[in-house]
Motif scaffolding. Sequence first.
Motif, mmCIF file in Angstrom:
data_model
loop_
_atom_site.group_PDB
_atom_site.id
_atom_site.type_symbol
_atom_site.label_atom_id
_atom_site.label_comp_id
_atom_site.label_asym_id
_atom_site.label_seq_id
_atom_site.Cartn_x
_atom_site.Cartn_y
_atom_site.Cartn_z
ATOM 1 N N LEU A 237 1.763 -0.337 0.632
ATOM 2 C CA LEU A 237 1.417 0.940 1.252
ATOM 3 C C LEU A 237 0.942 1.929 0.207
ATOM 4 C CD1 LEU A 237 4.604 1.474 3.454
ATOM 5 C CD2 LEU A 237 2.414 0.496 4.175
ATOM 6 N N ASP A 238 0.096 2.855 0.631
ATOM 7 C CA ASP A 238 -0.222 3.971 -0.253
ATOM 8 C C ASP A 238 0.862 5.039 -0.080
ATOM 9 O OD1 ASP A 238 -0.822 5.538 2.031
ATOM 10 O OD2 ASP A 238 -2.985 5.351 1.766
ATOM 11 N N TYR A 239 0.744 6.140 -0.801
ATOM 12 C CA TYR A 239 1.792 7.156 -0.780
ATOM 13 C C TYR A 239 1.968 7.803 0.595
ATOM 14 C CZ TYR A 239 -1.654 10.927 -0.849
ATOM 15 O OH TYR A 239 -2.671 11.782 -0.521
ATOM 16 N N ARG A 240 0.956 7.722 1.461
ATOM 17 C CA ARG A 240 1.048 8.300 2.801
ATOM 18 C C ARG A 240 1.651 7.333 3.816
ATOM 19 N NH1 ARG A 240 -5.090 9.182 3.388
ATOM 20 N NH2 ARG A 240 -4.842 7.132 2.483
ATOM 21 N N GLY A 241 1.867 6.087 3.396
ATOM 22 C CA GLY A 241 2.427 5.098 4.302
ATOM 23 C C GLY A 241 1.387 4.263 5.027
ATOM 24 N N PHE A 242 0.141 4.313 4.576
ATOM 25 C CA PHE A 242 -0.911 3.500 5.172
ATOM 26 C C PHE A 242 -1.022 2.180 4.431
ATOM 27 C CE2 PHE A 242 -2.499 7.822 6.220
ATOM 28 C CZ PHE A 242 -2.383 7.715 7.601
ATOM 29 N N SER B 180 6.269 -1.472 1.063
ATOM 30 C CA SER B 180 6.699 -0.476 0.092
ATOM 31 C C SER B 180 5.470 0.042 -0.629
ATOM 32 C CB SER B 180 7.671 -1.127 -0.902
ATOM 33 O OG SER B 180 8.117 -0.213 -1.866
ATOM 34 N N ASN B 181 5.587 1.206 -1.261
ATOM 35 C CA ASN B 181 4.466 1.753 -2.006
ATOM 36 C C ASN B 181 4.154 0.887 -3.216
ATOM 37 O OD1 ASN B 181 3.748 3.810 -4.510
ATOM 38 N ND2 ASN B 181 2.534 4.070 -2.677
ATOM 39 N N GLY B 182 2.901 0.529 -3.347
ATOM 40 C CA GLY B 182 2.455 -0.248 -4.499
ATOM 41 C C GLY B 182 1.083 0.196 -4.967
ATOM 42 N N THR B 183 0.637 1.357 -4.499
ATOM 43 C CA THR B 183 -0.705 1.833 -4.810
ATOM 44 C C THR B 183 -0.670 2.958 -5.836
ATOM 45 O OG1 THR B 183 -1.440 1.246 -2.597
ATOM 46 C CG2 THR B 183 -2.804 2.809 -3.786
ATOM 47 N N SER C 190 1.924 -6.903 -5.618
ATOM 48 C CA SER C 190 2.765 -7.219 -6.780
ATOM 49 C C SER C 190 3.401 -5.970 -7.366
ATOM 50 C CB SER C 190 1.946 -7.931 -7.863
ATOM 51 O OG SER C 190 1.576 -9.210 -7.427
ATOM 52 N N ALA C 191 2.850 -4.804 -7.090
ATOM 53 C CA ALA C 191 3.458 -3.547 -7.510
ATOM 54 C C ALA C 191 4.458 -3.056 -6.467
ATOM 55 C CB ALA C 191 2.386 -2.493 -7.758
#
Length: 182
Positions: A54-59, A80-83, A101-102
């Motif tokens: 996901l990006d920080y906005r949850g997309f 989970s956020n990985g961007t 992977s992040a």
Amino acid sequence: DQQTRQNEELLHVFSAGNSAGSTCGGNAYGAGTPWGTITGGRKQGKAVIATGNLDYRGFLTSSSSRGPARDGRIKPDICSNGTNQMSTDPNNSYSPGGGTSAAAPGIAGISAQLYDAYRSLNNGNDPNSGLIKASMLNTARDLGNRGPDFFYGWGRVNAYKALKLIQDQRYSDSSIAQGVTN
């Protein structure tokens, strides 16, 4: 899954892959992109966690691999956020990066905290990995289609709610089953 059957406390956390734009070798489902793009056989396991990005906005990012698993089960399991995370880079520097992977290390870290919380309440004993996985999936913030889906799995991890579930002992150890066969 065989390793988890042999060691019920073991929980594998994997990235789901960054292959939503591919057909993953012809896509056995015949549905084309982005369906069934979870990369690697181990990520398809029933007792493992495959993590979406996901990006920080949850997309969900456009590259984050989607399910279903080869046998039709929900994958990824959770997101989970990985961007755009700062990480190490060659030549002793840092740069933004990302992908599933992040996102997976975040899920692994939350898992470690849940194991620790369980141990502190249970005389140092380890929980069954199914309890840790279930606590995260059942407390995740639902995203996308209502209920679990092939894009977001059970949704965005909510570490606080999963921890509260463990701390409040809102579970029954005897009801936790791996559901793993063969």
